[in-house]
Scaffold this active site. Structure first.
Site, PDB file in Angstrom:
ATOM      1  CB  SER A  62       4.509   1.325  -6.544  1.00  0.00           C
ATOM      2  OG  SER A  62       3.827   0.481  -5.569  1.00  0.00           O
TER       3      SER A  62
HETATM    4  N1  SAM Z   1       3.876   2.170  -0.284  1.00  0.00           N
HETATM    5  C1  SAM Z   1       5.101   1.624  -0.485  1.00  0.00           C
HETATM    6  C2  SAM Z   1       5.773   2.947  -1.565  1.00  0.00           C
HETATM    7  O1  SAM Z   1       4.674   3.813  -1.313  1.00  0.00           O
HETATM    8  O2  SAM Z   1       6.872   2.639  -1.286  1.00  0.00           O
HETATM    9  C3  SAM Z   1       5.056   0.420  -1.790  1.00  0.00           C
HETATM   10  C4  SAM Z   1       5.031  -0.913  -0.459  1.00  0.00           C
HETATM   11  S1  SAM Z   1       5.744  -2.519  -1.581  1.00  0.00           S
HETATM   12  C5  SAM Z   1       5.503  -2.825  -2.870  1.00  0.00           C
HETATM   13  C6  SAM Z   1       4.728  -3.427  -0.131  1.00  0.00           C
HETATM   14  C7  SAM Z   1       5.037  -3.484   1.326  1.00  0.00           C
HETATM   15  O3  SAM Z   1       4.549  -4.551   1.902  1.00  0.00           O
HETATM   16  C8  SAM Z   1       6.331  -3.943   1.225  1.00  0.00           C
HETATM   17  O4  SAM Z   1       7.532  -2.910   1.641  1.00  0.00           O
HETATM   18  C9  SAM Z   1       6.537  -5.133   2.640  1.00  0.00           C
HETATM   19  O5  SAM Z   1       7.530  -4.958   3.451  1.00  0.00           O
HETATM   20  C10 SAM Z   1       5.229  -4.824   3.203  1.00  0.00           C
HETATM   21  N2  SAM Z   1       4.111  -5.719   3.331  1.00  0.00           N
HETATM   22  C11 SAM Z   1       4.331  -7.073   2.989  1.00  0.00           C
HETATM   23  N3  SAM Z   1       3.167  -7.629   3.768  1.00  0.00           N
HETATM   24  C12 SAM Z   1       3.204  -6.720   4.893  1.00  0.00           C
HETATM   25  C13 SAM Z   1       2.465  -7.370   5.975  1.00  0.00           C
HETATM   26  N4  SAM Z   1       1.713  -8.031   6.046  1.00  0.00           N
HETATM   27  N5  SAM Z   1       1.731  -5.460   7.347  1.00  0.00           N
HETATM   28  C14 SAM Z   1       2.390  -4.855   6.862  1.00  0.00           C
HETATM   29  N6  SAM Z   1       3.543  -4.431   5.664  1.00  0.00           N
HETATM   30  C15 SAM Z   1       3.994  -5.718   4.636  1.00  0.00           C
END
Ligand code: SAM
Length: 214
Positions: A62
């Site tokens: 983000s």
């Molecule tokens: N917090 C992260 C960072 O600091 O880089 C950014 C997160 S990114 C915008 C969203 C993340 O959520 C992705 O890596 C994706 O694979 C994960 N994601 C999506 N659905 C998920 C789920 N049900 N459980 C765990 N992770 C999930």
């Protein structure tokens, strides 16, 4: 001060403080955590830009301001147990680890979870535990949590995560459609959520049992 420290100072002054983030501990954490180490090699020089960036597997890290804002909204005091859904690069978890006692972070893409684990080890974040599973179900065996932060877009707050939040706890998440959402801050009072919708945001989808289908 090395080149990246200077870039971080500049990022915090122009993107974080100027936009109204006031929590001193959040500002200090944003100045300290080496965001460039959480990015793929070829994007290291873009790490302190005012935007989200790709981290592979169709996912993103983000924008720095959004990380700071979501962290400030959690109103952290230092002794909390925090659950993060969506480890991604690990950057948000590292910011949280600077500010609280314990961080539990869940990622569904194994390669990202493994990569984040390695960076946490390298940087000495022993208070972060990484889980590889569907984060919409939370971690019942570790509940309750003082705070929950969802860093992927969800159509609604997943029920298990509401149940796993302590009374008086805060949950922050992008809630809405697949490609556009509002940042929601919700506080649990007498078992009910008091909800405050804040600003429009665009996160990648939360995929799982209580999120989007795929
Ligand atoms: N917090 C992260 C960072 O600091 O880089 C950014 C997160 S990114 C915008 C969203 C993340 O959520 C992705 O890596 C994706 O694979 C994960 N994601 C999506 N659905 C998920 C789920 N049900 N459980 C765990 N992770 C999930």
């Amino acid at each position: 001060m090395d080149r990246y420290e200077k870039l971080r100072e500049w990022m915090v002054e122009t993107q974080i403080i100027e936009r109204g983030i006031k929590d001193k501990a959040v500002i200090a954490a944003m100045k300290k955590v080496p965001r460039h180490l959480f990015l793929p090699e070829e994007l290291i020089d873009d790490a302190y830009d005012d935007r989200a960036l790709p981290i592979g597997y169709g996912q993103t890290i983000s924008q720095p301001y959004i990380v700071a804002l979501m962290t400030e909204l959690l109103e952290l005091k230092g002794d909390e147990k925090v659950l993060e859904i969506g480890t991604g690069s690990g950057y948000q978890a590292a910011i949280l680890a600077e500010l609280v006692k314990e961080v539990y972070t869940i990622e569904r893409v194994e390669a990202l979870a493994q990569k984040a684990k390695k960076i946490f080890e390298k940087l000495g974040y022993s208070n972060i535990k990484v889980y590889m599973k569907d984060g919409t179900e939370g971690i019942p065996e570790e509940a309750p949590f003082d705070r929950v932060i969802i860093t992927a877009a969800t159509p609604k707050l997943p029920d298990p995560l509401i149940s796993q939040l302590k009374e008086g706890g805060i949950i922050v998440a992008p809630v809405g459609e697949r490609y556009s959402q509002y940042l929601l801050k919700a506080i649990k009072k007498q078992g009910e959520l008091q909800e405050h919708y804040l600003i429009p945001v665009a996160f990648v989808p939360l995929i799982g049992k209580y999120g989007f289908d795929s």
